[in-house]
Design a protein around this motif. Sequence first.
Motif, mmCIF file in Angstrom:
data_model
loop_
_atom_site.group_PDB
_atom_site.id
_atom_site.type_symbol
_atom_site.label_atom_id
_atom_site.label_comp_id
_atom_site.label_asym_id
_atom_site.label_seq_id
_atom_site.Cartn_x
_atom_site.Cartn_y
_atom_site.Cartn_z
ATOM 1 N N LEU A 55 2.752 -7.730 -6.110
ATOM 2 C CA LEU A 55 2.935 -9.138 -6.461
ATOM 3 C C LEU A 55 1.605 -9.858 -6.675
ATOM 4 C CD1 LEU A 55 5.830 -10.144 -4.029
ATOM 5 C CD2 LEU A 55 5.969 -9.774 -6.494
ATOM 6 N N ALA A 56 0.539 -9.347 -6.063
ATOM 7 C CA ALA A 56 -0.763 -10.008 -6.159
ATOM 8 C C ALA A 56 -1.545 -9.627 -7.416
ATOM 9 C CB ALA A 56 -1.599 -9.686 -4.922
ATOM 10 N N LYS A 57 -1.128 -8.583 -8.088
ATOM 11 C CA LYS A 57 -1.873 -8.130 -9.281
ATOM 12 C C LYS A 57 -1.975 -9.254 -10.301
ATOM 13 C CE LYS A 57 -1.124 -3.218 -8.984
ATOM 14 N NZ LYS A 57 -0.469 -2.042 -9.503
ATOM 15 N N GLY A 58 -3.197 -9.467 -10.791
ATOM 16 C CA GLY A 58 -3.434 -10.493 -11.800
ATOM 17 C C GLY A 58 -3.669 -11.887 -11.228
ATOM 18 N N LEU A 59 -3.503 -12.050 -9.933
ATOM 19 C CA LEU A 59 -3.709 -13.359 -9.304
ATOM 20 C C LEU A 59 -5.049 -13.385 -8.583
ATOM 21 C CD1 LEU A 59 -0.177 -13.856 -7.701
ATOM 22 C CD2 LEU A 59 -1.005 -14.760 -9.873
ATOM 23 N N GLU A 60 -5.600 -14.579 -8.395
ATOM 24 C CA GLU A 60 -6.827 -14.755 -7.619
ATOM 25 C C GLU A 60 -6.595 -15.840 -6.583
ATOM 26 O OE1 GLU A 60 -9.816 -15.707 -10.494
ATOM 27 O OE2 GLU A 60 -10.296 -13.602 -10.810
ATOM 28 N N PHE A 61 -7.228 -15.687 -5.418
ATOM 29 C CA PHE A 61 -7.075 -16.629 -4.324
ATOM 30 C C PHE A 61 -8.436 -16.947 -3.730
ATOM 31 C CE2 PHE A 61 -3.345 -13.930 -4.595
ATOM 32 C CZ PHE A 61 -2.320 -14.852 -4.690
ATOM 33 N N VAL A 84 -6.679 -3.451 -4.785
ATOM 34 C CA VAL A 84 -6.031 -4.606 -5.426
ATOM 35 C C VAL A 84 -6.029 -5.790 -4.479
ATOM 36 C CG1 VAL A 84 -3.807 -5.501 -6.222
ATOM 37 C CG2 VAL A 84 -4.628 -3.290 -7.046
ATOM 38 N N ALA A 85 -5.689 -5.552 -3.215
ATOM 39 C CA ALA A 85 -5.644 -6.645 -2.237
ATOM 40 C C ALA A 85 -7.034 -7.243 -2.012
ATOM 41 C CB ALA A 85 -5.060 -6.145 -0.921
ATOM 42 N N MET A 86 -8.042 -6.407 -1.943
ATOM 43 C CA MET A 86 -9.392 -6.881 -1.628
ATOM 44 C C MET A 86 -10.037 -7.652 -2.772
ATOM 45 S SD MET A 86 -11.019 -3.758 0.508
ATOM 46 C CE MET A 86 -10.259 -3.140 1.986
ATOM 47 N N ILE A 87 -9.764 -7.291 -4.009
ATOM 48 C CA ILE A 87 -10.440 -7.969 -5.117
ATOM 49 C C ILE A 87 -9.741 -9.245 -5.555
ATOM 50 C CG2 ILE A 87 -11.514 -5.843 -5.941
ATOM 51 C CD1 ILE A 87 -9.425 -5.757 -8.162
ATOM 52 N N ARG A 88 -8.696 -9.642 -4.870
ATOM 53 C CA ARG A 88 -8.003 -10.905 -5.175
ATOM 54 C C ARG A 88 -8.788 -12.107 -4.670
ATOM 55 N NH1 ARG A 88 -6.174 -9.658 -9.179
ATOM 56 N NH2 ARG A 88 -6.984 -7.630 -8.796
ATOM 57 N N ALA A 89 -9.658 -11.909 -3.690
ATOM 58 C CA ALA A 89 -10.402 -13.020 -3.085
ATOM 59 C C ALA A 89 -11.542 -13.460 -3.988
ATOM 60 C CB ALA A 89 -10.940 -12.603 -1.723
ATOM 61 N N THR A 90 -11.599 -14.764 -4.289
ATOM 62 C CA THR A 90 -12.699 -15.284 -5.096
ATOM 63 C C THR A 90 -13.798 -15.894 -4.234
ATOM 64 O OG1 THR A 90 -11.604 -17.427 -5.351
ATOM 65 C CG2 THR A 90 -11.208 -15.778 -7.065
ATOM 66 N N ARG A 91 -13.475 -16.274 -2.988
ATOM 67 C CA ARG A 91 -14.474 -16.903 -2.128
ATOM 68 C C ARG A 91 -14.620 -16.195 -0.787
ATOM 69 N NH1 ARG A 91 -14.205 -23.209 -2.194
ATOM 70 N NH2 ARG A 91 -16.429 -23.013 -2.500
ATOM 71 N N ARG A 92 -13.500 -15.791 -0.178
ATOM 72 C CA ARG A 92 -13.590 -15.248 1.172
ATOM 73 C C ARG A 92 -12.521 -14.181 1.385
ATOM 74 N NH1 ARG A 92 -13.355 -18.731 6.704
ATOM 75 N NH2 ARG A 92 -14.236 -17.133 8.038
ATOM 76 N N LEU A 93 -12.927 -13.072 1.983
ATOM 77 C CA LEU A 93 -12.027 -11.981 2.339
ATOM 78 C C LEU A 93 -12.130 -11.746 3.839
ATOM 79 C CD1 LEU A 93 -10.188 -9.508 1.689
ATOM 80 C CD2 LEU A 93 -12.310 -8.206 1.322
ATOM 81 N N VAL A 94 -10.997 -11.789 4.517
ATOM 82 C CA VAL A 94 -10.953 -11.522 5.956
ATOM 83 C C VAL A 94 -10.072 -10.300 6.160
ATOM 84 C CG1 VAL A 94 -10.256 -12.417 8.207
ATOM 85 C CG2 VAL A 94 -11.190 -13.975 6.494
ATOM 86 N N ILE A 95 -10.580 -9.323 6.882
ATOM 87 C CA ILE A 95 -9.809 -8.103 7.165
ATOM 88 C C ILE A 95 -9.555 -8.050 8.664
ATOM 89 C CG2 ILE A 95 -9.769 -5.601 7.055
ATOM 90 C CD1 ILE A 95 -11.626 -5.793 4.624
#
Length: 99
Positions: A55-61, A84-95
């Motif tokens: 569902l996240a493909k093609g979206l940015e957050f 795919v999940a990791m590259i959706r973040a445009t500013r911050r990624l929290v794992i």
Amino acid sequence: MSRMRDVLGTIQADQDVVIRAGSRGALVVDGGPGTGKIVVALHRSAGVRSLTPELAKGLEFDLVVLVDPEEFGNGIEGAVDRSVAMIRATRRLVILTCS
């Protein structure tokens, strides 16, 4: 649905302040037994959305919180889903991982 209305009717003024507070940074809801911590946390988390990698493909957050990336699976398919999940973040990624 009537249960939610019952819960909404019990929200106190101080709880409402925390529910409506700004969402920048971390928020700690502290209190003794029966003070409504869970009610406040549930209301605060109502805006949180969960998306599968499909569902996240093609979206940015602005912010992506990735919970237990190991659970995405093994092999190439799991690696692709994690990517795919990791590259959706445009500013911050929290794992977040369970240890």
